[in-house]
Design a protein around this motif. Structure first.
Motif, PDB file in Angstrom:
ATOM      1  N   ARG A 149      -0.383 -14.359  -5.526  1.00  0.00           N
ATOM      2  CA  ARG A 149      -0.189 -13.574  -4.296  1.00  0.00           C
ATOM      3  C   ARG A 149      -1.433 -13.630  -3.409  1.00  0.00           C
ATOM      4  N   TRP A 150      -2.604 -13.626  -4.032  1.00  0.00           N
ATOM      5  CA  TRP A 150      -3.838 -13.713  -3.242  1.00  0.00           C
ATOM      6  C   TRP A 150      -4.048 -15.120  -2.689  1.00  0.00           C
ATOM      7  N   HIS A 184      -4.939  -3.171 -11.479  1.00  0.00           N
ATOM      8  CA  HIS A 184      -4.361  -3.235 -10.133  1.00  0.00           C
ATOM      9  C   HIS A 184      -2.860  -3.555 -10.198  1.00  0.00           C
ATOM     10  N   ILE A 188      -0.679  -0.743  -8.451  1.00  0.00           N
ATOM     11  CA  ILE A 188      -0.323  -1.009  -7.051  1.00  0.00           C
ATOM     12  C   ILE A 188       0.461  -2.310  -6.864  1.00  0.00           C
ATOM     13  N   CYS A 189      -0.082  -3.402  -7.377  1.00  0.00           N
ATOM     14  CA  CYS A 189       0.565  -4.695  -7.124  1.00  0.00           C
ATOM     15  C   CYS A 189       1.566  -5.008  -8.246  1.00  0.00           C
ATOM     16  N   PRO A 194       5.491  -4.133  -4.926  1.00  0.00           N
ATOM     17  CA  PRO A 194       4.058  -3.915  -4.653  1.00  0.00           C
ATOM     18  C   PRO A 194       3.877  -2.960  -3.471  1.00  0.00           C
ATOM     19  N   LYS A 195       2.877  -2.070  -3.605  1.00  0.00           N
ATOM     20  CA  LYS A 195       2.662  -1.059  -2.556  1.00  0.00           C
ATOM     21  C   LYS A 195       1.676  -1.603  -1.517  1.00  0.00           C
ATOM     22  N   CYS A 196       2.109  -2.651  -0.806  1.00  0.00           N
ATOM     23  CA  CYS A 196       1.209  -3.335   0.133  1.00  0.00           C
ATOM     24  C   CYS A 196       0.704  -2.404   1.235  1.00  0.00           C
ATOM     25  N   CYS A 199      -2.361  -0.739   0.035  1.00  0.00           N
ATOM     26  CA  CYS A 199      -3.224  -1.526  -0.865  1.00  0.00           C
ATOM     27  C   CYS A 199      -4.587  -1.828  -0.227  1.00  0.00           C
ATOM     28  N   PHE A 201      -6.415  -4.277  -0.826  1.00  0.00           N
ATOM     29  CA  PHE A 201      -6.618  -5.716  -0.672  1.00  0.00           C
ATOM     30  C   PHE A 201      -5.852  -6.308   0.519  1.00  0.00           C
ATOM     31  N   LEU A 202      -5.105  -5.461   1.228  1.00  0.00           N
ATOM     32  CA  LEU A 202      -4.166  -5.978   2.237  1.00  0.00           C
ATOM     33  C   LEU A 202      -4.802  -6.966   3.219  1.00  0.00           C
ATOM     34  N   CYS A 205      -5.086 -10.393   1.638  1.00  0.00           N
ATOM     35  CA  CYS A 205      -3.980 -10.820   0.781  1.00  0.00           C
ATOM     36  C   CYS A 205      -2.863 -11.457   1.613  1.00  0.00           C
ATOM     37  N   HIS A 207      -0.018 -12.737   0.793  1.00  0.00           N
ATOM     38  CA  HIS A 207       1.332 -12.309   0.418  1.00  0.00           C
ATOM     39  C   HIS A 207       1.651 -10.923   0.998  1.00  0.00           C
ATOM     40  N   GLY A 208       0.696 -10.016   0.897  1.00  0.00           N
ATOM     41  CA  GLY A 208       0.904  -8.656   1.411  1.00  0.00           C
ATOM     42  C   GLY A 208       1.080  -8.665   2.916  1.00  0.00           C
TER      43      GLY A 208
END
Ligand code: SF4
Length: 230
Positions: A149-150, A184, A188-189, A194-196, A199, A201-202, A205, A207-208
């Motif tokens: 995803r990252w 994580h 969250i993920c 996933p709780k984008c 998050c 990391f949004l 990220c 994918h998010g």
């Protein structure tokens, strides 16, 4: 953003939000117990394994006790972890090889660890990182999902992911990458939802950002594509 810069930011956020020295989730009091617990964790949750191992290790307290155990007794003790027939066979064979070849001690070299029945690279790296503190990257389901995803790996195969991450992540982060990413992934993920939106990391990220963009109304998506602010 260049990938090197993205990875630096990802590691900084991991260290900000998740402890640097998380203990391995699988309870154990020595190297062999961790090896057994990791074999049991295949296709099973760590919580379930932690429920089973206290009695298992009481019943079979040494490597030799496992090496000389009756298959049926080990099977009964680990039944609830799933795939118990294979796991029991592997654990006994693993203990036998440790007794016969390594004097009852668990070796630290990956080439030796993977010769033990039931031990693949993931299990070997869990032991190397947690017990011997040798920099190693454990690729489990959370590490695979989130690394993809990252966008820091494009591979699907865990061994290729491990080798790819070893070329990209700073070596001092290898051991804790697994425990931090699991935390994580659980909080969250998650795999399905996933709780984008919330998050940390949004911003780094892909994918998010793609998921959230897809939720925007059409006009907003168009404006974003044209580079306009919405
Ligand atoms: S933004 Fe979404 S996909 Fe990316 S790490 Fe966070 S929860 Fe996972």
């Amino acid at each position: 953003m260049k990938q090197k810069q993205q990875i630096t930011t990802l590691m900084e956020i991991l260290d900000t939000y998740y402890p640097k020295d998380v203990e391995c989730y699988l309870h154990h009091s020595n190297t062999f117990e961790l090896l057994v617990a990791t074999i049991l964790s295949a296709q099973c949750t760590d919580d379930r394994v932690n429920l089973v191992t206290p009695n298992l290790f009481k019943q079979f307290p040494t490597v030799n006790a496992f090496a000389t155990a009756q298959l049926e007794d080990v099977e009964n003790a680990i039944k609830s972890t799933g795939f118990y027939k294979n796991k029991a066979k592997n654990i006994i064979a693993c203990a036998k090889r440790l007794m016969e070849v390594y004097g009852g001690e668990v070796p630290s070299e990956i080439e030796e660890l993977v010769t033990l029945p039931g031990v693949g690279r993931k299990t070997a790296n869990v032991v190397r990182g947690n017990i011997f503190k040798i920099p190693s990257i454990v690729v489990d389901t959370h590490v695979k999902r989130i690394s993809i995803r990252w966008g820091i790996t494009l591979y699907e195969d865990p061994v290729q992911i491990e080798k790819d991450l070893m070329t990209k992540l700073p070596k001092e982060h290898w051991i804790r990458y697994n425990t931090q990413v699991i935390a994580h992934g659980r909080a969250i993920c998650t795999a399905r939802n996933p709780k984008c939106e919330t998050c940390m990391f949004l911003t780094v990220c892909p994918h998010g950002l793609t998921r959230l963009r897809e939720k925007l109304p059409d006009e907003a998506q168009e404006a974003l594509q044209k580079g306009h602010m919405y």
